[in-house]
Design a protein around this motif. Structure first.
Motif, PDB file in Angstrom:
ATOM      1  N   GLY A  83      34.841  29.839  42.762  1.00 31.96           N
ATOM      2  CA  GLY A  83      35.351  31.204  42.678  1.00 31.96           C
ATOM      3  C   GLY A  83      36.507  31.308  41.705  1.00 31.96           C
ATOM      4  O   GLY A  83      36.615  32.281  40.948  1.00 31.96           O
ATOM      5  N   ARG A  84      37.363  30.305  41.699  1.00 30.92           N
ATOM      6  CA  ARG A  84      38.498  30.297  40.782  1.00 30.92           C
ATOM      7  C   ARG A  84      38.029  30.279  39.324  1.00 30.92           C
ATOM      8  O   ARG A  84      38.699  30.797  38.442  1.00 30.92           O
ATOM      9  CB  ARG A  84      39.364  29.069  41.065  1.00 30.92           C
ATOM     10  N   ALA A  85      36.867  29.681  39.075  1.00 32.33           N
ATOM     11  CA  ALA A  85      36.357  29.570  37.711  1.00 32.33           C
ATOM     12  C   ALA A  85      35.227  30.560  37.416  1.00 32.33           C
ATOM     13  O   ALA A  85      34.694  30.559  36.309  1.00 32.33           O
ATOM     14  CB  ALA A  85      35.851  28.145  37.460  1.00 32.33           C
ATOM     15  N   VAL A  86      34.856  31.408  38.373  1.00 25.39           N
ATOM     16  CA  VAL A  86      33.641  32.242  38.300  1.00 25.39           C
ATOM     17  C   VAL A  86      32.514  31.452  37.630  1.00 25.39           C
ATOM     18  O   VAL A  86      31.866  31.904  36.689  1.00 25.39           O
ATOM     19  CB  VAL A  86      33.861  33.611  37.604  1.00 25.39           C
ATOM     20  N   ALA A  87      32.293  30.251  38.130  1.00 26.34           N
ATOM     21  CA  ALA A  87      31.351  29.329  37.506  1.00 26.34           C
ATOM     22  C   ALA A  87      29.914  29.834  37.645  1.00 26.34           C
ATOM     23  O   ALA A  87      29.486  30.217  38.738  1.00 26.34           O
ATOM     24  CB  ALA A  87      31.480  27.952  38.138  1.00 26.34           C
ATOM     25  N   PRO A  88      29.149  29.823  36.551  1.00 31.38           N
ATOM     26  CA  PRO A  88      27.751  30.284  36.591  1.00 31.38           C
ATOM     27  C   PRO A  88      26.808  29.192  37.077  1.00 31.38           C
ATOM     28  O   PRO A  88      25.980  28.657  36.332  1.00 31.38           O
ATOM     29  CB  PRO A  88      27.481  30.650  35.126  1.00 31.38           C
ATOM     30  N   VAL A  89      26.908  28.834  38.362  1.00 33.05           N
ATOM     31  CA  VAL A  89      26.037  27.827  38.959  1.00 33.05           C
ATOM     32  C   VAL A  89      25.513  28.359  40.296  1.00 33.05           C
ATOM     33  O   VAL A  89      26.178  29.156  40.949  1.00 33.05           O
ATOM     34  CB  VAL A  89      26.782  26.487  39.187  1.00 33.05           C
ATOM     35  N   PRO A  90      24.329  27.917  40.723  1.00 35.73           N
ATOM     36  CA  PRO A  90      23.701  28.454  41.937  1.00 35.73           C
ATOM     37  C   PRO A  90      24.127  27.733  43.218  1.00 35.73           C
ATOM     38  O   PRO A  90      23.281  27.427  44.070  1.00 35.73           O
ATOM     39  CB  PRO A  90      22.216  28.262  41.648  1.00 35.73           C
ATOM     40  N   TYR A  91      25.411  27.447  43.364  1.00 35.28           N
ATOM     41  CA  TYR A  91      25.845  26.672  44.530  1.00 35.28           C
ATOM     42  C   TYR A  91      25.639  27.452  45.831  1.00 35.28           C
ATOM     43  O   TYR A  91      25.097  26.921  46.800  1.00 35.28           O
ATOM     44  CB  TYR A  91      27.318  26.276  44.395  1.00 35.28           C
ATOM     45  N   LEU A 281      38.745  33.103  43.953  1.00 36.73           N
ATOM     46  CA  LEU A 281      38.782  34.156  42.941  1.00 36.73           C
ATOM     47  C   LEU A 281      40.115  34.896  42.979  1.00 36.73           C
ATOM     48  O   LEU A 281      40.757  35.117  41.941  1.00 36.73           O
ATOM     49  CB  LEU A 281      37.620  35.111  43.188  1.00 36.73           C
ATOM     50  N   ALA A 282      40.547  35.279  44.171  1.00 34.25           N
ATOM     51  CA  ALA A 282      41.811  36.010  44.316  1.00 34.25           C
ATOM     52  C   ALA A 282      43.001  35.155  43.893  1.00 34.25           C
ATOM     53  O   ALA A 282      43.961  35.658  43.286  1.00 34.25           O
ATOM     54  CB  ALA A 282      41.971  36.477  45.761  1.00 34.25           C
ATOM     55  N   LEU A 286      45.815  36.176  40.988  1.00 32.65           N
ATOM     56  CA  LEU A 286      47.258  36.255  41.199  1.00 32.65           C
ATOM     57  C   LEU A 286      47.993  35.282  40.286  1.00 32.65           C
ATOM     58  O   LEU A 286      49.002  35.638  39.663  1.00 32.65           O
ATOM     59  CB  LEU A 286      47.596  35.967  42.661  1.00 32.65           C
ATOM     60  N   THR A 287      47.501  34.046  40.192  1.00 29.87           N
ATOM     61  CA  THR A 287      48.159  33.053  39.336  1.00 29.87           C
ATOM     62  C   THR A 287      48.197  33.509  37.890  1.00 29.87           C
ATOM     63  O   THR A 287      49.227  33.397  37.210  1.00 29.87           O
ATOM     64  CB  THR A 287      47.417  31.703  39.438  1.00 29.87           C
ATOM     65  N   GLU A 288      47.088  34.032  37.392  1.00 31.67           N
ATOM     66  CA  GLU A 288      47.021  34.491  36.008  1.00 31.67           C
ATOM     67  C   GLU A 288      47.911  35.706  35.789  1.00 31.67           C
ATOM     68  O   GLU A 288      48.545  35.854  34.728  1.00 31.67           O
ATOM     69  CB  GLU A 288      45.573  34.815  35.645  1.00 31.67           C
ATOM     70  N   THR A 289      47.995  36.578  36.785  1.00 30.90           N
ATOM     71  CA  THR A 289      48.835  37.762  36.659  1.00 30.90           C
ATOM     72  C   THR A 289      50.313  37.385  36.623  1.00 30.90           C
ATOM     73  O   THR A 289      51.088  37.923  35.819  1.00 30.90           O
ATOM     74  CB  THR A 289      48.554  38.736  37.817  1.00 30.90           C
ATOM     75  N   VAL A 290      50.714  36.461  37.483  1.00 27.23           N
ATOM     76  CA  VAL A 290      52.098  36.001  37.478  1.00 27.23           C
ATOM     77  C   VAL A 290      52.434  35.357  36.140  1.00 27.23           C
ATOM     78  O   VAL A 290      53.505  35.590  35.554  1.00 27.23           O
ATOM     79  CB  VAL A 290      52.352  35.021  38.645  1.00 27.23           C
ATOM     80  N   ARG A 291      51.530  34.530  35.627  1.00 24.59           N
ATOM     81  CA  ARG A 291      51.778  33.889  34.330  1.00 24.59           C
ATOM     82  C   ARG A 291      51.945  34.927  33.229  1.00 24.59           C
ATOM     83  O   ARG A 291      52.867  34.843  32.412  1.00 24.59           O
ATOM     84  CB  ARG A 291      50.604  32.966  33.987  1.00 24.59           C
ATOM     85  N   HIS A 292      51.074  35.919  33.216  1.00 23.97           N
ATOM     86  CA  HIS A 292      51.136  36.943  32.170  1.00 23.97           C
ATOM     87  C   HIS A 292      52.428  37.751  32.257  1.00 23.97           C
ATOM     88  O   HIS A 292      53.056  38.032  31.220  1.00 23.97           O
ATOM     89  CB  HIS A 292      49.932  37.871  32.279  1.00 23.97           C
ATOM     90  N   GLU A 362      44.299  44.356  40.538  1.00 25.36           N
ATOM     91  CA  GLU A 362      45.687  44.176  40.114  1.00 25.36           C
ATOM     92  C   GLU A 362      45.767  43.324  38.855  1.00 25.36           C
ATOM     93  O   GLU A 362      46.597  43.559  37.978  1.00 25.36           O
ATOM     94  CB  GLU A 362      46.501  43.527  41.235  1.00 25.36           C
ATOM     95  N   CYS A 363      44.904  42.333  38.763  1.00 26.76           N
ATOM     96  CA  CYS A 363      44.887  41.479  37.584  1.00 26.76           C
ATOM     97  C   CYS A 363      44.576  42.301  36.334  1.00 26.76           C
ATOM     98  O   CYS A 363      45.249  42.163  35.304  1.00 26.76           O
ATOM     99  CB  CYS A 363      43.856  40.363  37.768  1.00 26.76           C
ATOM    100  N   VAL A 364      43.562  43.155  36.414  1.00 27.34           N
ATOM    101  CA  VAL A 364      43.206  43.993  35.274  1.00 27.34           C
ATOM    102  C   VAL A 364      44.345  44.956  34.936  1.00 27.34           C
ATOM    103  O   VAL A 364      44.748  45.086  33.772  1.00 27.34           O
ATOM    104  CB  VAL A 364      41.909  44.770  35.564  1.00 27.34           C
TER     105      VAL A 364
END
Length: 413
Positions: A83-91, A281-282, A286-292, A362-364
């Motif tokens: 979820g953190r990577a929105v990885a395109p795999v069928p897990y 994913l969430a 949040l981590t990316e938003t704080v960094r930005h 919020e990220c967007v």
């Protein structure tokens, strides 16, 4: 009733580190963006590394059947990182939904054991042929019928993971009632790089008179009567497809009672573990938003220093703490096969789905103009969050189920 263990074990932390390292190297946001419109069901090289080489596809499968003999707790850790990577795999569709459905069948039966071994070792990808929006709470009515010889006819809409799957697990109504049937779209021993033979913009049809040939890939035997029609999903990293069956050869794996229980258990496990994907994913959002907001300056200071934005991010952090507790409780209950599983899953989905959407929104918004562009990965997370909000039951559906489970009348209207 035992107290749930919400903490991560040392082994789970090690697993997280390994999966995160793989995804950072092989699945950065730039790579996901580049593949988003590539028309492949998933990244076969990434799936091979994750599922086969790391062994994560078999976490839920016992050792004697070729798996790792782990539990839902470990699978939840993998899903957090995916979820953190929105990885395109069928897990979720293969290693959780399809695998759990097979585990609900008679695993001493040779055919079931063979299919489980193929999925657990990453030699094949499976899909449970139900719409992704199907909520837990029992087996839904079948839209496919089975003849006495096992041939299947019918259509199933919006199946996650159907494109590129070698094993389709299809609930169907047969002469003896409800059953779970297996349709193999490829010879499992010959599968090397699933998904590599897809053609952009066309339906994937198993049943042509010849075999599919791709340079450098093994021939995949055709199966008559099976057509997988790719759909255009909101979330391009989790493809959906309509499954069309016309007298397709199949083998029954379980009869009425066992099939209903297996499908119901798979949907419950999928919903409970989906909460961990939503959590991961969430957390990224949040981590990316704080960094930005630390790096973006306005009026001579970082925008993250403005009190209004601090409050929004602090409020989101509190939601994440609660979401982590709910997701871990669901995973722990599933691992322990606790009587609290239905309640834990309903709570996790009712809460985590909304938190993931809020975090992505919020990220967007807090990224400003750049957050609205295709080049920034924020939109991938928002689309995955909105797709996950509908998957395996909406938050409202889970709240209704929870009200019934705890004997609390649901609000009217």
């Amino acid at each position: 009733m035992s107290t749930p263990d919400l903490l991560y074990s040392e082994a789970e932390d090690d697993l997280r580190a390994a999966v995160r390292s793989l995804l950072a190297d092989r699945c950065p946001p730039s790579a996901v963006l580049a593949e988003a419109e590539g028309h492949r069901p998933y990244d076969p090289a990434l799936w091979r590394s994750l599922a086969a080489e790391m062994g994560t596809a078999g976490l839920l499968v016992p050792d004697k059947l070729g798996g790792q003999g782990a539990t839902a707790r470990e699978a939840a850790v993998v899903l957090e990182e995916l979820g953190r990577a929105v990885a395109p795999v069928p897990y979720l569709s293969s290693a959780v939904l399809a695998t759990t459905a097979l585990l609900g069948c008679d695993t001493d039966e040779q055919h079931v054991a063979r299919l489980l071994g193929a999925l657990a070792t990453g030699r094949a990808v499976g899909a449970l042929a139900l719409p992704l929006s199907t909520p837990p709470g029992g087996a839904p009515p079948a839209t496919v019928t089975a003849r006495g010889d096992g041939a299947l006819t019918g259509r199933v809409a919006a199946v996650a993971g159907a494109a590129g799957a070698e094993v389709l697990l299809v609930p169907a109504e047969g002469p003896d009632g409800y059953g779970l049937y297996a349709v193999e779209t490829a010879a499992l021993g010959a599968v090397e790089a699933p998904g590599a033979t897809d053609t952009p913009g066309t339906a994937e049809t198993h049943g042509a008179p010849d075999t599919a040939e791709t340079p450098g890939a093994p021939a995949v035997p055709a199966v008559p009567g099976v057509t997988v029609e790719p759909l255009t999903p909101l979330d391009l990293t989790r493809p959906l497809a309509a499954l069309h069956l016309t007298a397709a050869p199949a083998r029954r794996l379980a009869g009425p009672d066992r099939a209903r229980a297996a499908v119901g258990r798979a949907l419950t496990a999928g919903a409970g573990l989906l909460a961990s994907e939503q959590l991961g994913l969430a957390e990224w959002c949040l981590t990316e938003t704080v960094r930005h907001t630390k790096e973006r300056h306005q009026f001579g200071r970082p925008i993250g220093s403005f009190q209004a934005l601090k409050h929004r991010m602090a409020g989101l952090w509190l939601e994440l703490v609660s979401a982590r507790a709910a997701a871990r409780h669901a995973a722990d209950a599933l691992a322990a096969d606790s009587p609290e599983v239905p309640v834990a899953v309903a709570v996790a989905q009712a809460y985590c789905a909304r938190v993931a959407v809020h975090a992505a929104q919020e990220c967007v918004q807090l990224h400003g103009g750049i957050g609205m562009t295709w080049e920034h990965p924020a939109h991938l997370y928002l689309k995955r969050a909105k797709s996950d909000e509908i998957a395996l039951g909406t938050p409202g559906r889970h709240r209704e189920a929870l009200a019934g489970l705890v004997d609390l009348p649901a609000p009217a209207g």
